[in-house]
Design an enzyme around this catalytic site. Structure first.
Site, PDB file in Angstrom:
ATOM      1  N   ASP A   1     -35.001 -15.036   3.166  1.00  0.00           N
ATOM      2  CA  ASP A   1     -33.912 -15.898   2.678  1.00  0.00           C
ATOM      3  C   ASP A   1     -33.925 -15.907   1.143  1.00  0.00           C
ATOM      4  O   ASP A   1     -33.583 -16.913   0.513  1.00  0.00           O
ATOM      5  CB  ASP A   1     -34.043 -17.319   3.244  1.00  0.00           C
ATOM      6  CG  ASP A   1     -32.718 -18.075   3.255  1.00  0.00           C
ATOM      7  OD1 ASP A   1     -31.683 -17.491   2.874  1.00  0.00           O
ATOM      8  OD2 ASP A   1     -32.717 -19.258   3.629  1.00  0.00           O
TER       9      ASP A   1
ATOM     10  N   GLU B   1     -24.063 -15.345   7.346  1.00  0.00           N
ATOM     11  CA  GLU B   1     -24.624 -16.696   7.465  1.00  0.00           C
ATOM     12  C   GLU B   1     -23.495 -17.627   7.069  1.00  0.00           C
ATOM     13  O   GLU B   1     -23.222 -17.852   5.910  1.00  0.00           O
ATOM     14  CB  GLU B   1     -25.847 -16.868   6.554  1.00  0.00           C
ATOM     15  CG  GLU B   1     -26.560 -18.182   6.843  1.00  0.00           C
ATOM     16  CD  GLU B   1     -27.777 -18.410   5.948  1.00  0.00           C
ATOM     17  OE1 GLU B   1     -27.896 -17.764   4.919  1.00  0.00           O
ATOM     18  OE2 GLU B   1     -28.598 -19.266   6.326  1.00  0.00           O
TER      19      GLU B   1
HETATM   20 ZN   LIG Z   1     -29.829 -17.722   3.979  1.00  0.00          ZN
END
Ligand SMILES: [Zn+2]
Length: 391
Positions: free
Chosen positions: A286, A141
């Site tokens: 996340d 990411e």
């Molecule tokens: Zn993330």
């Protein structure tokens, strides 16, 4: 070594089997069948989970840590407690996900994560210290994210996409990069998307301010997924739909969402599920190191995050979550009134398909790894089995 498991029902997850038998041999699923009419040989252990539901083990393709551990900072020796924590929430496989940091620090983290993935694959470690979710691949990411939609990723470490930088990260990770989040509007992004797709990486568009036509170009170049839909994305405008117009309508794209009720309101989670359907919606957490820990100050790569009452912030910006994947599944049954079977699919088969792991992961079928979760009828995790162990 052969073991047979049964429970009240089983989700493959596309099919529901009542009164099932799940036959496991040497860590793999040998067969899934109906119990009626099958004789279990007297010398084969039969494990009966009563009124429970057997589902494939959950796969979290976007997570940064948990149980106090940050994947950018841990060595492979630190990962077992994280693996046990994830397993306690039904997760059997995960993608440790980087955050944008100095390239040298990212490469060092990638080398450590590659060690952990190879150790888990080769079966070293883990024996006798409880069932652990396994790291199966790495999600990058960053650093190829939009300055405008960077969220908490530090602006000073964002890098313009080039195949050279991508290859440097790939080499550091020894080819274990399985997913890449990238903003397609950045100069050079389409070349990197094409190159990553050529290496069988799941290219996911996100942290992006792209217009709809640019998002379409990304799909032409090989992008097949979208990262935390709605978060760190140009908002949907009905006359200028932008990246979300593409993500929500293109059937070639799967997409994931953080269904904690904080990152996206429950009504918009429901809208997302209607758009992507049971075939293309994916749940992620996340999650950061604070997951499963008390409120306080935690680290997310180079970023300091404050956690209060389930909300993670750096300054005034949301910074990851303390969501667990089993809760995300239950939230889908509540926010959108979906059946547990369909909600389970979003954390098992769909992520496995998105990242090219299906067959071995994400399904209960002959030939797959014997990774499965034992849920209560309401979706609470009672037990998690990895490679046939842990009952
Ligand atoms: Zn993330």
């Amino acid at each position: 070594m052969r073991t047979v498991f049964t429970a009240s029902r089983l989700y493959t997850p596309t099919e529901e089997i009542l009164d099932p038998l799940l036959v496991v041999e040497d860590g793999r699923i040998a067969e899934v069948s109906l119990r009626s009419g099958k004789e279990v040989p007297g010398n084969t252990p039969l494990v009966d989970f009563g009124d429970a539901v057997l589902t494939p083990g959950f796969l979290d393709i976007h997570m940064h840590g948990g149980a106090g551990l940050d994947v950018m900072r841990t060595s492979s020796a630190d990962l077992p407690p994280l693996g046990r924590f994830l397993a306690s929430h039904g997760v059997t496989g995960y993608f440790p996900s980087t955050v944008t940091a100095p390239l040298d620090a990212t490469c060092a983290a990638l080398e450590r994560l590659a060690d952990a993935i190879e150790a888990a694959r080769d079966g070293a470690g883990g024996n006798g210290d409880g069932v652990q979710a396994r790291p199966l691949g790495i999600h990058l990411e960053g650093p190829f994210l939009s300055h405008k939609r960077r969220g908490v990723h530090p602006p000073e470490y964002l890098v313009a996409p080039t195949t050279e930088v991508f290859d440097r990260l790939w080499q550091a990770a020894r080819g274990h990069v399985r997913m890449l989040t990238i903003a397609p509007e950045l100069p050079g992004a389409l070349e990197v998307i094409a190159e990553a797709a050529r290496r069988h990486v799941c290219v996911s568009i996100g942290h992006s301010d792209a217009e709809m036509t640019v998002a379409q170009d990304a799909v032409k170049a090989g992008a097949r997924h979208a990262t935390h839909t709605f978060n760190a994305m140009r908002p949907l405008d009905h006359r200028d739909p932008g990246i979300l117009g593409e993500v929500l309508t293109d059937e070639r794209l799967s997409a994931d969402i953080i269904a904690d009720g904080i990152h996206v309101s429950p009504a918009v989670v429901k809208l997302f599920l209607q758009a992507k359907g049971a075939e293309r919606a994916v749940l992620i957490t996340d999650s950061i190191s604070a997951t499963g820990m008390p409120d306080g100050r935690y680290q997310l790569g180079p970023i300091q995050v404050d956690v209060k009452e389930g909300k993670c912030t750096a300054g005034s910006t949301l910074a990851g979550s303390v969501l667990t994947l089993d809760r995300a599944v239950r939230n889908v049954t509540q926010f959108a009134h979906w059946r547990l079977q369909d909600a389970v699919r979003l954390a098992t088969l769909n992520p496995a398909r998105a990242v090219g792991l299906v067959g071995k992961h994400g399904v209960l079928a002959g030939g797959a790894d014997a990774d499965f979760s034992v849920l209560s009828p309401a979706g609470e995790v009672r037990k998690t089995i990895v490679r046939g162990r842990g009952f």
